[in-house]
Write an enzyme that holds these catalytic residues in place. Structure first.
Site, PDB file in Angstrom:
ATOM      1  N   LEU A 162       0.856  -1.151  -0.042  1.00  0.00           N
ATOM      2  CA  LEU A 162      -0.026  -0.028  -0.021  1.00  0.00           C
ATOM      3  C   LEU A 162       0.862   1.201   0.108  1.00  0.00           C
ATOM      4  O   LEU A 162       1.967   1.195   0.479  1.00  0.00           O
ATOM      5  CB  LEU A 162      -0.882   0.148   1.112  1.00  0.00           C
ATOM      6  CG  LEU A 162      -2.032  -1.057   1.403  1.00  0.00           C
ATOM      7  CD1 LEU A 162      -2.662  -0.907   2.769  1.00  0.00           C
ATOM      8  CD2 LEU A 162      -2.882  -0.961   0.024  1.00  0.00           C
ATOM      9  N   ASP A 163       0.374   2.287  -0.761  1.00  0.00           N
ATOM     10  CA  ASP A 163       1.145   3.489  -0.509  1.00  0.00           C
ATOM     11  C   ASP A 163       1.210   3.746   0.992  1.00  0.00           C
ATOM     12  O   ASP A 163       0.522   3.595   1.772  1.00  0.00           O
ATOM     13  CB  ASP A 163       0.346   4.692  -1.278  1.00  0.00           C
ATOM     14  CG  ASP A 163       0.298   4.479  -2.691  1.00  0.00           C
ATOM     15  OD1 ASP A 163       1.222   3.812  -3.210  1.00  0.00           O
ATOM     16  OD2 ASP A 163      -0.558   5.093  -3.287  1.00  0.00           O
ATOM     17  N   ARG A 164       2.174   4.756   1.075  1.00  0.00           N
ATOM     18  CA  ARG A 164       2.870   5.166   2.521  1.00  0.00           C
ATOM     19  C   ARG A 164       1.463   6.107   3.205  1.00  0.00           C
ATOM     20  O   ARG A 164       1.065   6.054   4.391  1.00  0.00           O
ATOM     21  CB  ARG A 164       3.645   6.207   2.592  1.00  0.00           C
ATOM     22  CG  ARG A 164       4.357   6.376   3.946  1.00  0.00           C
ATOM     23  CD  ARG A 164       5.653   7.333   3.805  1.00  0.00           C
ATOM     24  NE  ARG A 164       5.375   8.603   3.373  1.00  0.00           N
ATOM     25  CZ  ARG A 164       5.071   9.700   3.822  1.00  0.00           C
ATOM     26  NH1 ARG A 164       4.805   9.689   5.272  1.00  0.00           N
ATOM     27  NH2 ARG A 164       4.920  10.779   3.317  1.00  0.00           N
ATOM     28  N   THR A 166      -1.803   5.641   2.497  1.00  0.00           N
ATOM     29  CA  THR A 166      -3.019   4.875   2.325  1.00  0.00           C
ATOM     30  C   THR A 166      -3.001   3.933   3.738  1.00  0.00           C
ATOM     31  O   THR A 166      -2.070   3.192   4.040  1.00  0.00           O
ATOM     32  CB  THR A 166      -3.236   4.042   1.222  1.00  0.00           C
ATOM     33  OG1 THR A 166      -3.204   4.921   0.170  1.00  0.00           O
ATOM     34  CG2 THR A 166      -4.558   3.307   1.375  1.00  0.00           C
ATOM     35  N   HIS A 259      -0.894   4.633  -7.487  1.00  0.00           N
ATOM     36  CA  HIS A 259      -1.726   5.805  -7.401  1.00  0.00           C
ATOM     37  C   HIS A 259      -3.066   5.442  -8.140  1.00  0.00           C
ATOM     38  O   HIS A 259      -3.808   6.519  -8.476  1.00  0.00           O
ATOM     39  CB  HIS A 259      -0.958   7.031  -7.751  1.00  0.00           C
ATOM     40  CG  HIS A 259      -0.030   7.484  -6.922  1.00  0.00           C
ATOM     41  ND1 HIS A 259       0.732   8.675  -6.904  1.00  0.00           N
ATOM     42  CD2 HIS A 259       0.466   6.844  -5.737  1.00  0.00           C
ATOM     43  CE1 HIS A 259       1.629   8.737  -5.912  1.00  0.00           C
ATOM     44  NE2 HIS A 259       1.552   7.695  -5.350  1.00  0.00           N
TER      45      HIS A 259
END
Length: 328
Positions: A162-164, A166, A259
């Site tokens: 997961l993105d940082r 999120t 993204h």
């Protein structure tokens, strides 16, 4: 220390430090490729006669000769046969391990919660602002490093990321022999992921909708962008409810571009609340970098366990701050 070129590296003789593996360097030379230096097969005999000489030549200009000499004296560089000494001979294809000097990282003041743990997998509920894996300036303050350290699982590896910014459900694999089976679930799109997001409400946007586009993200650029060409990103967007000019949305990514959900919501004219990149890149607030969490949560992860055949579902226990319960 000598090893035949082309052999697989042995297990690292250094333990992890704060959940981070040591750096591994393969000594370049004829027949020994070294991805870190770009030196490889067919090159001439290297000019170094000792491992220490190579390390000074490679790292001295960047961190200082004195620092490398101090690390050598302290036995910080280690081969499969023990610490590198002043006379340790240079052998192309041999491996050297060491831990990098790392500046202290600001502690991300939110815990990683464990939703499930067994002998094969760990399912974590990641907070906003904590990276999944080490990257750039985020190394020890990552979900992977924390879980390795706190659970005593040095071989733990993420099955996906997961993105940082999120929050939500992330799957980790405990044993090296199981990594491929679980990582393949995500590669082959055999998982069902549902996200929750808060964004502006616009009655003119027809929902539910399926958004299809081609997304690219160039190295060194913060924002991904949509470009003409064959689609590589597909998301479904559904409005769950709305109030006060905001909507709570259910998002399902059918592909896994960087993204992707943020780009697709922006394309619909519904940029996620507190998104620091879409529609415009914003600087971080140095006074309070955690004040505005991105309103995106990986709410649910479902899949068939490739080892047991069981149908599994995991749900985040977190709530998006911009959408408190209606009666609160």
């Amino acid at each position: 220390m000598a090893r035949r070129p082309g052999r697989r590296a042995p297990a690292a003789p250094l333990e992890q430090r704060e959940g981070i593996d040591p750096v591994r360097v393969r000594l370049p030379g004829p027949g020994a490729a070294d991805g870190a230096t770009g030196q490889g097969r067919g090159q001439e005999q290297p000019p170094w006669t000792t491992v220490g000489g190579y390390l000074l030549a490679r790292y001295g200009p960047a961190v200082g000769r004195e620092r490398i000499e101090a690390m050598l004296a302290a036995g910080a560089f280690v081969t499969a046969d023990g610490p590198v000494r002043s006379g340790t001979p240079y052998v192309p294809g041999a491996f050297v391990w060491f831990h990098r000097d790392r500046p202290p990282e600001p502690a991300v003041p939110f815990p990683v919660e464990v939703l499930h743990r067994d002998e094969r997998i760990v399912v974590a509920d990641k907070p906003h602002f904590l990276a999944t894996t080490p990257r750039g300036s985020h190394v020890t303050e990552t979900a992977l490093a924390r879980l390795r350290r706190d659970l005593g699982l040095p071989d733990l590896t993420p099955a996906h990321r997961l993105d940082r910014l999120t929050a939500g459900v992330v799957l980790f694999v405990v044993r090296p022999e199981d990594r491929g089976a679980y990582q393949t679930l995500f590669r082959d799109r055999r998982t069902r992921k549902e996200y929750e997001a808060v964004a502006p409400y616009d009655p003119a946007v027809a929902l539910p909708a399926t958004v299809r586009s081609r997304i690219v993200k160039e190295r060194g650029e913060m924002a991904a962008r949509e470009v003409p060409g064959p689609e590589n990103a597909v998301s479904t967007v559904e409005l769950a409810e709305h109030r006060g000019g905001l909507g709570r949305y259910r998002l399902r990514p059918l592909t896994g571009r960087t993204h992707q959900l943020r780009v697709h919501m922006h394309a619909l004219g519904l940029p996620l609340l507190n998104d620091p990149i879409y529609p415009a890149v914003l600087p971080e607030d140095p006074a309070d970098p955690y004040a505005r969490p991105l309103q995106l949560l990986a709410r649910t992860l479902e899949f068939t366990d490739p080892r047991t055949g069981r149908e599994l579902r995991f749900d985040s226990a977190r709530r998006l701050a911009a959408w408190p319960p209606a009666d609160s």
